[in-house]
Design a protein around this motif. Structure first.
Motif, short mmCIF file in Angstrom:
data_model
loop_
_atom_site.label_atom_id
_atom_site.label_comp_id
_atom_site.label_asym_id
_atom_site.label_seq_id
_atom_site.Cartn_x
_atom_site.Cartn_y
_atom_site.Cartn_z
N UNK A 76 0.83 -1.13 -0.33
CA UNK A 76 -0.12 0.01 -0.37
C UNK A 76 1.12 1.05 -0.13
N UNK A 77 2.24 1.07 1.17
CA UNK A 77 2.86 2.71 0.61
C UNK A 77 3.73 2.26 -0.45
N UNK A 78 3.80 1.00 -0.93
CA UNK A 78 5.23 1.83 -2.09
C UNK A 78 5.01 1.48 -3.69
N UNK A 79 3.93 0.84 -3.13
CA UNK A 79 3.15 1.40 -4.75
C UNK A 79 2.55 2.40 -5.28
N UNK A 80 2.56 3.34 -5.19
CA UNK A 80 2.13 4.83 -5.10
C UNK A 80 2.91 5.61 -5.71
N UNK A 81 4.14 5.00 -4.91
CA UNK A 81 6.36 5.78 -5.56
C UNK A 81 6.04 5.80 -4.28
N UNK A 82 6.03 5.69 -2.66
CA UNK A 82 6.80 6.08 -1.30
C UNK A 82 8.27 5.07 -1.76
N UNK A 83 8.92 5.81 -1.18
CA UNK A 83 10.24 4.60 -0.52
C UNK A 83 10.10 4.22 0.70
N UNK A 84 10.43 3.29 1.22
CA UNK A 84 9.94 3.07 2.81
C UNK A 84 11.12 2.07 3.30
N UNK A 85 11.77 2.24 4.53
CA UNK A 85 12.83 1.63 4.60
C UNK A 85 11.72 1.12 6.43
N UNK A 86 11.64 -0.19 6.63
CA UNK A 86 11.59 -1.24 7.51
C UNK A 86 12.36 -0.97 8.80
N UNK A 87 11.45 -1.21 9.72
CA UNK A 87 12.53 -1.44 10.89
C UNK A 87 13.86 -1.00 11.64
N UNK A 88 13.25 0.67 11.43
CA UNK A 88 15.20 1.48 11.59
C UNK A 88 15.85 1.57 12.71
N UNK A 89 16.61 1.19 12.66
CA UNK A 89 17.44 1.13 14.27
C UNK A 89 17.94 2.48 14.72
#
Length: 310
Positions: A76-89
């Motif tokens: 849902x986040x990435x298909x519109x073009x957003x860049x996403x980083x998971x579980x940021x430390x």
């Protein structure tokens, strides 16, 4: 992509293009990317990368019961073009699941646009934890975003805001509070006051209701029942009758207990051009510690939802 000791790694040359274009995965020393399970599925479906082996998705869904939900959320986040980083430390607030960048930005050079948490529709809301997270995210000049997923894998998104309700209603301190025209309801018989209003006037009982009501009055708001909207109060920023009430207000006692209820309240408020807020007393019986948390339906260009249509 190869799997080793439970980690999925890509060292093939295409990793650089995946990172530069999509910023997906986590860069590793020596070159390459490490993927979280939901990223493995996304790169397979949307970037046409091979799986570690044919039954990898089925096997991992059995091991990680929430993997399917997390994949739909990431999609849902990435298909519109957003860049996403998971579980940021690093560089993220406690409880943050993902950092989001606008599609024209990149983690290598830009700060995140938002921080994201996700919940299931029936998950209980821990309001003080949510308030602390919102304050932390907002202090970094990022949008606190919440994604909620239901049993059909349908997703809705909301934004949290530290609200500052205020108005220009004047209360005459030279007369008794019971005679204030913006407090209580004038019937043909009397000025009818609610139990909460009476407790404020008599100052004989301190509850989250009376503390928040006193604060709202001090902020220049006129308060009426919010019953017709499913909330404790509606708040006016001018004298009652001059304009519609811009605020729908609950206290922690009346606040939604789960995300299904919170989404309903926020959606109803947006539908009638109002803002839904909860007055939270961080310390018992202290009016100076009240914060107002708003559940806001985001603008149309920031409403992340899954691709599945039922």
């Amino acid at each position: 992509m190869d799997e080793s000791d439970g980690e999925v790694i890509m060292t093939e040359p295409q990793w650089q293009r995946l990172w530069e274009k999509s910023a997906i995965g986590t860069k590793i020393d020596g070159g390459g990317l490490k993927f979280f399970p939901e990223e493995v599925i996304f790169t397979h479906i949307h970037r046409h990368q091979s799986l570690p082996y044919d039954d990898w998705i089925t096997d991992n869904i059995k091991v990680y019961p929430d993997l399917e939900d997390k994949y739909f959320l990431l999609e849902a986040l990435r298909v519109p073009g957003n860049l996403v980083q998971l579980y940021p430390e690093n560089n993220a607030s406690d409880g943050t699941w993902a950092l989001r960048w606008h599609k024209e930005d990149h983690p290598d050079r830009d700060n995140p646009t938002s921080e994201i948490r996700w919940f299931r529709a029936r998950d209980n809301i821990k309001i003080n934890d949510l308030l602390s997270w919102t304050v932390s995210v907002a202090s970094k000049e990022r949008i606190p975003e919440v994604l909620v997923i239901d049993d059909e894998c349908s997703i809705v998104s909301y934004e949290l805001v530290i609200a500052e309700p205020s108005g220009n209603v004047e209360y005459d301190s030279s007369i008794q509070m019971s005679e204030w025209k913006n407090l209580g309801i004038n019937t043909r018989f009397r000025n009818r006051l609610s139990e909460v209003e009476m407790s404020v006037i008599q100052e004989d009982q301190f509850t989250p209701h009376s503390i928040v009501l006193s604060d709202l009055i001090s902020r220049g708001l006129a308060i009426r029942s919010g019953f017709k909207y499913g909330t404790l109060w509606r708040g006016y920023s001018t004298d009652i009758g001059d304009e519609h009430a811009p605020w729908l207000i609950d206290t922690v006692i009346e606040a939604p207990i789960n995300w299904t209820q919170a989404c309903l309240n926020a959606r109803l408020a947006a539908g009638v051009n109002k803002q839904y807020i909860i007055g939270i007393t961080e310390h018992e019986n202290r009016s100076d510690s009240i914060r107002y948390l708003e559940f806001r339906r985001p603008p149309s260009y920031r409403r992340w939802t899954n691709l599945t249509r039922h």
